[in-house]
Design a protein around this motif. Structure first.
Motif, PDB file in Angstrom:
ATOM      1  N   GLY A 196       3.350  -3.765   2.589  1.00 43.71           N
ATOM      2  CA  GLY A 196       4.248  -4.690   1.901  1.00 43.71           C
ATOM      3  C   GLY A 196       5.706  -4.414   2.184  1.00 43.71           C
ATOM      4  N   PRO A 197       6.566  -5.173   1.521  1.00 40.05           N
ATOM      5  CA  PRO A 197       8.009  -4.963   1.676  1.00 40.05           C
ATOM      6  C   PRO A 197       8.469  -3.876   0.715  1.00 40.05           C
ATOM      7  N   THR A 198       9.737  -3.508   0.774  1.00 35.67           N
ATOM      8  CA  THR A 198      10.335  -2.780  -0.345  1.00 35.67           C
ATOM      9  C   THR A 198      11.371  -3.697  -0.958  1.00 35.67           C
ATOM     10  N   PHE A 199      11.809  -3.351  -2.152  1.00 39.48           N
ATOM     11  CA  PHE A 199      12.826  -4.124  -2.862  1.00 39.48           C
ATOM     12  C   PHE A 199      13.937  -3.169  -3.264  1.00 39.48           C
ATOM     13  N   GLU A 200      15.128  -3.450  -2.794  1.00 40.10           N
ATOM     14  CA  GLU A 200      16.267  -2.560  -3.039  1.00 40.10           C
ATOM     15  C   GLU A 200      17.235  -3.262  -3.978  1.00 40.10           C
ATOM     16  N   PRO A 203       6.278  -4.412  -3.550  1.00 38.96           N
ATOM     17  CA  PRO A 203       5.975  -5.599  -4.343  1.00 38.96           C
ATOM     18  C   PRO A 203       5.244  -6.674  -3.531  1.00 38.96           C
ATOM     19  N   VAL A 204       3.958  -6.848  -3.811  1.00 37.57           N
ATOM     20  CA  VAL A 204       3.121  -7.844  -3.115  1.00 37.57           C
ATOM     21  C   VAL A 204       2.310  -8.618  -4.154  1.00 37.57           C
ATOM     22  N   VAL A 231       5.056   0.645  -5.857  1.00 37.30           N
ATOM     23  CA  VAL A 231       6.457   1.076  -5.846  1.00 37.30           C
ATOM     24  C   VAL A 231       7.354  -0.126  -5.554  1.00 37.30           C
ATOM     25  N   GLN A 232       8.651   0.083  -5.739  1.00 35.92           N
ATOM     26  CA  GLN A 232       9.622  -0.968  -5.434  1.00 35.92           C
ATOM     27  C   GLN A 232      10.470  -0.587  -4.223  1.00 35.92           C
ATOM     28  N   THR A 233      11.136   0.547  -4.311  1.00 32.77           N
ATOM     29  CA  THR A 233      12.139   0.893  -3.300  1.00 32.77           C
ATOM     30  C   THR A 233      11.566   1.795  -2.202  1.00 32.77           C
ATOM     31  N   MET A 277       8.787   4.790  -2.334  1.00 32.83           N
ATOM     32  CA  MET A 277       7.655   4.832  -1.406  1.00 32.83           C
ATOM     33  C   MET A 277       7.602   6.205  -0.727  1.00 32.83           C
ATOM     34  N   PHE A 278       8.755   6.674  -0.289  1.00 27.51           N
ATOM     35  CA  PHE A 278       8.881   8.005   0.316  1.00 27.51           C
ATOM     36  C   PHE A 278       8.362   9.082  -0.653  1.00 27.51           C
ATOM     37  N   ASP A 279       8.827   9.018  -1.917  1.00 26.93           N
ATOM     38  CA  ASP A 279       8.443  10.026  -2.914  1.00 26.93           C
ATOM     39  C   ASP A 279       6.950   9.990  -3.227  1.00 26.93           C
ATOM     40  N   ALA A 280       6.339   8.807  -3.125  1.00 27.80           N
ATOM     41  CA  ALA A 280       4.896   8.701  -3.376  1.00 27.80           C
ATOM     42  C   ALA A 280       4.087   9.227  -2.195  1.00 27.80           C
ATOM     43  N   VAL A 281       4.590   8.974  -0.987  1.00 30.30           N
ATOM     44  CA  VAL A 281       3.840   9.316   0.227  1.00 30.30           C
ATOM     45  C   VAL A 281       3.899  10.809   0.552  1.00 30.30           C
TER      46      VAL A 281
END
Ligand code: CTP
Ligand code: CA
Length: 221
Positions: A20-24, A61-62, A76-78, A82-86
């Motif tokens: 998906g995308p990220t949202f900033e 966000p999908v 996740v959103q940002t 995403m980095f922190d989750a991965v």
């Protein structure tokens, strides 16, 4: 039924997938995003689960349901989230597939309140800062999983994909053979690795995902 009869090529393997995308955010009501639908990443998650893998899906966000058989979904959103989750999950994974369209930059400061027009016609400008590169960071870990990246380019696909393969030290870069695959249910893919290139001809995204999973399983052997 087709799903049930997929060979269990990835039994016992752990796959970590971003999609998906990220949202900033810019302020509480606005933000920067992109047109990624997440469909390819979710199709890969589904195909991996069909192949017997334990799948963790980290999704921006999908508007998509979690595919059947996916063990864990983290929303996740940002890019930073995403980095922190991965990152903590990557060393315990066998494969990392980065399909997410991660925002390259984010606004340096997020407004606490909605930015208002002040009547003067003044147009706001934003200072941007670079987001961390999730794929490159995972691929640089000493105990890295097999890393697969994607490349959506508007020109010179093979050339740009190969440059990404080398720059990010991924095992495989998958190029979207355009034009504009965002949101569509079909695609064609160009697989680029250190040995050369191979095309997966035009097909629906789930069929392509199954072919890609077959390719990844071969690389794990
Ligand atoms: N990627 C990532 N983290 C980022 C940017 C990209 O994990 N901050 C991953 C994507 O998920 C994809 C691969 O890196 O698998 C390539 O992304 P892409 O946007 O095509 O490459 P960039 O290096 O950002 O270069 P550019 O956008 O300038 O083409
Ligand atoms: Ca990018």
């Amino acid at each position: 039924l087709i799903a049930f009869f997929q060979p269990k090529r990835l039994a016992g393997k752990k796959l970590l997938i971003t999609a998906g995308p990220t949202f900033e955010p810019i302020d509480p009501v606005r933000g920067l995003s992109n047109r990624s639908s997440g469909k390819m990443g979710f199709a890969i998650a589904r195909a991996a689960a069909e192949a017997g893998a334990e799948v963790t899906l980290v999704a921006g966000p999908v508007h998509l349901d979690t595919p059947r058989g996916v063990r864990r979904r983290i929303d996740v959103q940002t890019a930073q989230q995403m980095f922190d989750a991965v990152l903590p999950l990557a060393p315990q994974s066998d494969v990392f597939v980065a399909t997410a369209a991660v925002a390259d930059w984010r606004p340096a400061k997020v407004g606490e309140q909605k930015i208002k027009k002040d009547g003067s016609g003044r147009i706001p400008s934003f200072e941007m800062t670079e987001n961390p590169d999730i794929l490159a960071t995972v691929a640089a870990l000493p105990d890295r999983p097999l890393c697969v990246g994607f490349a959506a380019e508007s020109e010179k696909l093979a050339e740009h994909a190969r440059a990404k393969l080398e720059r990010k030290k991924a095992a495989l870069i998958v190029g979207n053979i355009g034009p504009a695959t965002f949101g569509r249910d079909d695609n064609a893919l160009l697989l680029v690795d250190a040995n050369g290139e191979r095309e997966l001809p035009h097909n629906d995204k789930l069929s392509l995902a199954r072919e890609l999973i077959r390719d990844i399983a071969t690389r794990l052997q």
